[in-house]
Design a protein around this motif. Structure first.
Motif, PDB file in Angstrom:
ATOM      1  N   UNK A   1       0.856  -1.124  -0.007  1.00 52.16           N
ATOM      2  CA  UNK A   1       0.032   0.036  -0.225  1.00 52.16           C
ATOM      3  C   UNK A   1       1.027   1.088   0.074  1.00 52.16           C
ATOM      4  N   UNK A   2       0.205   2.241  -0.076  1.00 48.85           N
ATOM      5  CA  UNK A   2       0.744   3.523  -0.230  1.00 48.85           C
ATOM      6  C   UNK A   2       0.432   4.466   1.029  1.00 48.85           C
ATOM      7  N   UNK A   3       1.272   5.223   1.523  1.00 50.41           N
ATOM      8  CA  UNK A   3       0.956   5.992   2.587  1.00 50.41           C
ATOM      9  C   UNK A   3       2.121   6.805   3.288  1.00 50.41           C
TER      10      UNK A   3
ATOM     11  N   UNK B   1       4.717   3.908  -8.611  1.00 53.36           N
ATOM     12  CA  UNK B   1       4.213   2.999  -7.803  1.00 53.36           C
ATOM     13  C   UNK B   1       2.392   2.863  -7.332  1.00 53.36           C
ATOM     14  N   UNK B   2       2.024   1.784  -7.308  1.00 51.71           N
ATOM     15  CA  UNK B   2       0.763   1.877  -6.772  1.00 51.71           C
ATOM     16  C   UNK B   2       0.483   0.564  -6.018  1.00 51.71           C
TER      17      UNK B   2
ATOM     18  N   UNK C   1      -3.000   9.887   4.831  1.00 48.51           N
ATOM     19  CA  UNK C   1      -4.174   9.091   4.219  1.00 48.51           C
ATOM     20  C   UNK C   1      -4.157   7.725   5.118  1.00 48.51           C
ATOM     21  N   UNK C   2      -3.062   7.334   5.836  1.00 45.14           N
ATOM     22  CA  UNK C   2      -3.236   6.271   6.793  1.00 45.14           C
ATOM     23  C   UNK C   2      -2.928   6.472   8.254  1.00 45.14           C
TER      24      UNK C   2
ATOM     25  N   UNK D   1       3.660   9.551   2.826  1.00 47.16           N
ATOM     26  CA  UNK D   1       3.691  10.620   2.100  1.00 47.16           C
ATOM     27  C   UNK D   1       3.180  10.342   0.587  1.00 47.16           C
ATOM     28  N   UNK D   2       3.190  11.304  -0.189  1.00 41.47           N
ATOM     29  CA  UNK D   2       2.746  11.100  -1.566  1.00 41.47           C
ATOM     30  C   UNK D   2       3.909  10.409  -2.151  1.00 41.47           C
ATOM     31  N   UNK D   3       3.500   9.059  -2.936  1.00 42.93           N
ATOM     32  CA  UNK D   3       4.633   8.435  -3.665  1.00 42.93           C
ATOM     33  C   UNK D   3       5.262   7.502  -2.714  1.00 42.93           C
TER      34      UNK D   3
ATOM     35  N   UNK E   1       1.380  10.486 -11.138  1.00 41.75           N
ATOM     36  CA  UNK E   1       2.441  11.433 -10.556  1.00 41.75           C
ATOM     37  C   UNK E   1       3.660  10.036  -9.704  1.00 41.75           C
ATOM     38  N   UNK E   2       3.198   8.962  -9.498  1.00 38.63           N
ATOM     39  CA  UNK E   2       3.784   7.971  -8.922  1.00 38.63           C
ATOM     40  C   UNK E   2       4.048   6.741  -9.698  1.00 38.63           C
TER      41      UNK E   2
ATOM     42  N   UNK F   1       8.306  10.596  -7.086  1.00 30.98           N
ATOM     43  CA  UNK F   1       7.065  11.297  -7.049  1.00 30.98           C
ATOM     44  C   UNK F   1       7.353  12.726  -8.088  1.00 30.98           C
TER      45      UNK F   1
ATOM     46  N   UNK G   1       4.513  15.530  -9.027  1.00 32.89           N
ATOM     47  CA  UNK G   1       2.992  15.909  -9.220  1.00 32.89           C
ATOM     48  C   UNK G   1       2.657  16.478 -10.483  1.00 32.89           C
TER      49      UNK G   1
ATOM     50  N   UNK H   1      -4.995   6.939  -2.823  1.00 32.55           N
ATOM     51  CA  UNK H   1      -4.089   5.655  -2.688  1.00 32.55           C
ATOM     52  C   UNK H   1      -2.677   5.704  -3.242  1.00 32.55           C
ATOM     53  N   UNK H   2      -2.254   7.109  -3.661  1.00 33.41           N
ATOM     54  CA  UNK H   2      -1.046   7.379  -3.856  1.00 33.41           C
ATOM     55  C   UNK H   2      -0.239   7.931  -2.598  1.00 33.41           C
ATOM     56  N   UNK H   3      -1.056   8.124  -1.428  1.00 35.77           N
ATOM     57  CA  UNK H   3      -0.488   8.769  -0.267  1.00 35.77           C
ATOM     58  C   UNK H   3      -0.732  10.135  -0.245  1.00 35.77           C
TER      59      UNK H   3
END
Lengths: 221, 288
Positions: A126-128, A204-205, B255-256, A130-132, A201-202, A194, A196, B25-27
């Motif tokens: 999962x992602x979390x 990864x997912x 987000x989490x 921070x963005x990316x 933007x990433x 990352x 934007x 879902x990308x944070x």
């Protein structure tokens, strides 16, 4: 699967009580993502997969369409098979400040630590954070990566550079931007995780496969 | 093209719209206005689509100069508004002439004022939103003295009314309503959250409003449960860390998170939480 209440506009799907919770959550996340992309879950704004749960976030005004949600989850196994997962290769300079400590902790050579990290096929669980920022786990649960199972550092660093490649508590990750961080740093990558302005933007997912490749190995050292 | 020049920011002024949903879902946090209904109303009062970007002013102290004739509206916290040297008020359409200054005073009640301009603030968007995300750093930088904000041309029909009085606060204690959360079963006594009163800790911001116990039973986790793995945080989540001091997550929440979410604020109460200031007394009420 258990549906836990998360407000008038959201529901938390909890797979903890299913036989293989992490696999069940991962398959359901792929199915729900596909359903959102296909427009089959109107009103759903975000799908947030985590280790053994998925948050389905809609809006309070529209709520969640339970029937559509259950239909999407039933289609799960077919969908998961239909959607091929991306595979990303990240080239790493294994020169991180914690590489020697990690090796010493295990009684290994640094080369063995690198070999374990590059020899594992990783999957974004999962992602979390921070963005990316992707939480990577070994794709095959039998596939152990002892350097990755060491705990977080006792003291978090106030500043970890963008592109730092890290391991801790069963996960590996690449810090997409500058941030504080408590994981063990094995090296760094010049790959950009990352942007934007990019679509997406990433790279990864959840579900993306990742291989780490040793930059030194490439130059034929 | 018209624009606004920032002359004073107060403690924090940022550009906000309804946020960047769809990237969790990308944070990526949703971000956006802490009091979404006030942002919508400010936009309606100047004939904008409801989701245009406005300035979110925290604890007043904001001043600007109009470069070109502008139509603006301020909503949210109850704060004095001065155009040139003429006092005016919130929740109404106000004209600011070219070269005139507009000042937003410290609120007498509430935390955040939304200042919309007809046409919207045309700053650069990131992932489809012009919101400043104080957690991840996405979106425009927080406003600074001397910033020039272009005014866009995205206005719609003039509104049918130019004044929208809103009911004042209903007392000294703010009652927030919430539904049961996904991990209420991890508290020794989930009812304790809805018993007694809480007060707003000064270390509150756009990420979350921290509550301290004023009176009532302590909140405790059930002992002996396996550690919770990080999971998605719904908007409006009330998280209970091991300290027992709940956090009402705001627009820039991650987000989490790994602490149990015991309740989830209703949308109306989430907006009201965006107007809480340190020292406010809060009571939480469980609803279906």
């Amino acid at each position: 699967m258990r549906e836990r209440p998360a407000g008038r506009g959201a529901v938390l799907l909890d797979f903890d009580a299913t036989p293989s919770p992490r696999a069940a959550a991962a398959d359901a996340a792929v199915a729900l993502r596909a359903a959102v992309d296909a427009g089959a879950l109107p009103g759903v704004v975000d799908i947030v997969p985590a280790a053994t749960t998925i948050l389905v976030q809609g809006s309070p005004a529209h709520g969640i369409d339970d029937l559509a949600l259950h239909r999407a989850l039933r289609a799960e196994s077919d969908r998961a098979a239909e959607v091929p997962a991306d595979e990303v290769v990240i080239t790493v300079h294994y020169d991180g400040p914690d590489l020697h400590d990690v090796a010493r902790e295990l009684g290994w050579t640094t080369g063995a630590v690198v070999a374990s990290h590059t020899g594992t096929r990783w999957r974004v669980e999962f992602m979390g954070f921070a963005p990316g920022f992707g939480y990577l786990v070994p794709d095959d649960p039998q596939d152990r990566c002892p350097p990755c199972e060491l705990p977080r550092r006792t003291e978090s660093r106030p500043r970890v550079g963008a592109g730092s490649v890290a391991v801790a508590a069963g996960y590996s990750a690449v810090y997409p931007g500058v941030s504080p961080g408590g994981w063990n740093l094995l090296g760094h990558t010049e790959a950009r995780l990352w942007d934007a302005a990019a679509t997406p933007p990433s790279p990864l997912a959840a579900g993306t496969f990742v291989w780490f490749r040793d930059a030194a190995g490439e130059s034929g050292r | 093209m018209s624009s606004v020049t920032v002359l004073a920011t107060g403690p924090l002024a940022t550009v906000q719209d309804l946020g960047r949903g769809g990237y969790a879902h990308l944070g990526v946090p949703r971000s956006g206005a802490a009091d979404r209904e006030s942002l919508r109303l400010a936009n309606r009062l100047v004939g904008n689509p409801e989701d245009l970007a406005a300035v979110e002013i925290t604890h007043g102290g904001f001043a600007m100069r109009a470069d070109g004739d502008l139509t603006v509206a301020a909503t949210g916290a109850q704060a004095g508004l001065v155009v040139g040297d003429r006092p005016t008020g919130p929740n109404a359409t106000v004209v600011v002439r070219d070269g005139q200054h507009l000042r937003v005073a410290a609120p007498t009640r509430g935390c955040r004022v939304y200042l919309a301009v007809r046409g919207g603030f045309d700053v650069e968007a990131a992932l489809g939103s012009r919101s400043t995300d104080t957690l991840s750093g996405l979106g425009p930088a927080r406003l600074a003295v001397g910033d020039r904000l272009a005014v866009g041309a995205a206005a719609g029909e003039w509104p049918a009314t130019q004044w929208a009085p809103r009911p004042g606060p209903d007392g000294l204690t703010v009652t927030l309503t919430a539904t049961v959360g996904p991990r209420a079963d991890r508290l020794a006594d989930p009812e304790a959250l809805f018993t007694g009163t809480w007060t707003v800790n000064p270390a509150s911001n756009r990420v979350g409003v921290r509550l301290d116990r004023l009176d009532g039973p302590a909140l405790e986790h059930l002992p002996g449960l396996p550690e919770l793995r990080s999971e998605g945080i719904a908007h409006g989540s009330v998280q209970v860390p091991p300290s027992g001091q709940p956090v009402l997550f705001g627009p820039d929440h991650p987000v989490t998170g790994g602490y149990p979410v015991a309740a989830v604020l209703t949308a109306e109460s989430l907006d009201r939480a965006g107007q809480l200031t340190p020292g406010d007394v809060v009571h939480l009420r469980l609803v279906d």
